[in-house]
Design a protein around this motif. Structure first.
Motif, PDB file in Angstrom:
ATOM      1  N   VAL A  41     -65.703 -63.546 -47.611  1.00  0.00           N
ATOM      2  CA  VAL A  41     -66.737 -64.016 -46.698  1.00  0.00           C
ATOM      3  C   VAL A  41     -66.455 -65.451 -46.282  1.00  0.00           C
ATOM      4  O   VAL A  41     -66.582 -65.828 -45.109  1.00  0.00           O
ATOM      5  CB  VAL A  41     -68.145 -63.882 -47.336  1.00  0.00           C
ATOM      6  N   GLY A  42     -66.029 -66.266 -47.243  1.00  0.00           N
ATOM      7  CA  GLY A  42     -65.685 -67.653 -46.936  1.00  0.00           C
ATOM      8  C   GLY A  42     -64.557 -67.746 -45.921  1.00  0.00           C
ATOM      9  O   GLY A  42     -64.613 -68.563 -44.988  1.00  0.00           O
ATOM     10  N   THR A  63     -54.645 -65.404 -43.943  1.00  0.00           N
ATOM     11  CA  THR A  63     -56.057 -65.019 -43.996  1.00  0.00           C
ATOM     12  C   THR A  63     -56.194 -63.509 -43.942  1.00  0.00           C
ATOM     13  O   THR A  63     -56.937 -62.908 -44.721  1.00  0.00           O
ATOM     14  CB  THR A  63     -56.828 -65.662 -42.830  1.00  0.00           C
ATOM     15  N   ARG A 109     -63.842 -65.501 -43.670  1.00  0.00           N
ATOM     16  CA  ARG A 109     -64.368 -65.059 -42.366  1.00  0.00           C
ATOM     17  C   ARG A 109     -65.196 -66.143 -41.713  1.00  0.00           C
ATOM     18  O   ARG A 109     -65.160 -66.349 -40.507  1.00  0.00           O
ATOM     19  CB  ARG A 109     -65.200 -63.781 -42.554  1.00  0.00           C
ATOM     20  N   LEU A 110     -65.978 -66.855 -42.508  1.00  0.00           N
ATOM     21  CA  LEU A 110     -66.856 -67.888 -41.978  1.00  0.00           C
ATOM     22  C   LEU A 110     -66.136 -69.217 -41.728  1.00  0.00           C
ATOM     23  O   LEU A 110     -66.725 -70.153 -41.199  1.00  0.00           O
ATOM     24  CB  LEU A 110     -68.033 -68.126 -42.935  1.00  0.00           C
ATOM     25  N   SER A 111     -64.858 -69.277 -42.069  1.00  0.00           N
ATOM     26  CA  SER A 111     -64.108 -70.526 -41.939  1.00  0.00           C
ATOM     27  C   SER A 111     -63.876 -70.917 -40.482  1.00  0.00           C
ATOM     28  O   SER A 111     -63.399 -72.015 -40.216  1.00  0.00           O
ATOM     29  CB  SER A 111     -62.770 -70.412 -42.671  1.00  0.00           C
ATOM     30  N   GLY A 112     -64.190 -70.015 -39.575  1.00  0.00           N
ATOM     31  CA  GLY A 112     -64.043 -70.326 -38.171  1.00  0.00           C
ATOM     32  C   GLY A 112     -62.667 -70.022 -37.612  1.00  0.00           C
ATOM     33  O   GLY A 112     -62.390 -70.272 -36.453  1.00  0.00           O
ATOM     34  N   TRP A 129     -61.151 -58.212 -36.894  1.00  0.00           N
ATOM     35  CA  TRP A 129     -61.762 -58.168 -38.232  1.00  0.00           C
ATOM     36  C   TRP A 129     -62.195 -56.756 -38.591  1.00  0.00           C
ATOM     37  O   TRP A 129     -62.088 -56.347 -39.753  1.00  0.00           O
ATOM     38  CB  TRP A 129     -62.933 -59.145 -38.312  1.00  0.00           C
TER      39      TRP A 129
END
Length: 106
Positions: free
Chosen positions: A98-99, A57, A101-104, A3
């Motif tokens: 951000v979504g 992604t 990245r936070l999606s797992g 990332w």
């Protein structure tokens, strides 16, 4: 780590876009050279990142990060307008990143 590499790639994309602006249609040598350097670095970082992050992604975050960063550079350094609708639209791009990245997903 992937990332962080992806973020660096997005920032390099900003470098090549700004270089392109100053290359004046590829008629100025050093801005063109700088632009090409950042192009290679940007795509290289994306290539490294997609070893770990899913390609869709990674590409969405790579381009989204570039869009948001170029918008900031445009407003603060290139005199581009900062209308509320424009800023809100860029904020939605950042929220989407951000979504993702936070999606797992890695």
């Amino acid at each position: 780590m992937a990332w962080i590499v992806l973020l660096i790639g997005s920032l390099c994309e900003v470098g090549w876009l700004v270089g392109m602006k100053y290359a004046d249609g590829f008629t100025r040598l050093w801005p063109t050279v700088i632009m090409l350097f950042f192009m290679v670095a940007s795509v290289g970082c994306l290539g490294v990142a997609i070893k770990t992050i899913p390609a869709g992604t990674a590409y969405a975050v790579w381009t989204g990060g570039s869009i948001a960063a170029v918008a900031v550079v445009g407003v603060f350094f290139l005199g581009e307008p900062a209308t509320p609708m424009r800023l809100a639209s860029f904020a939605l791009i950042v929220i989407g990143m951000v979504g993702l990245r936070l999606s797992g997903v890695n």
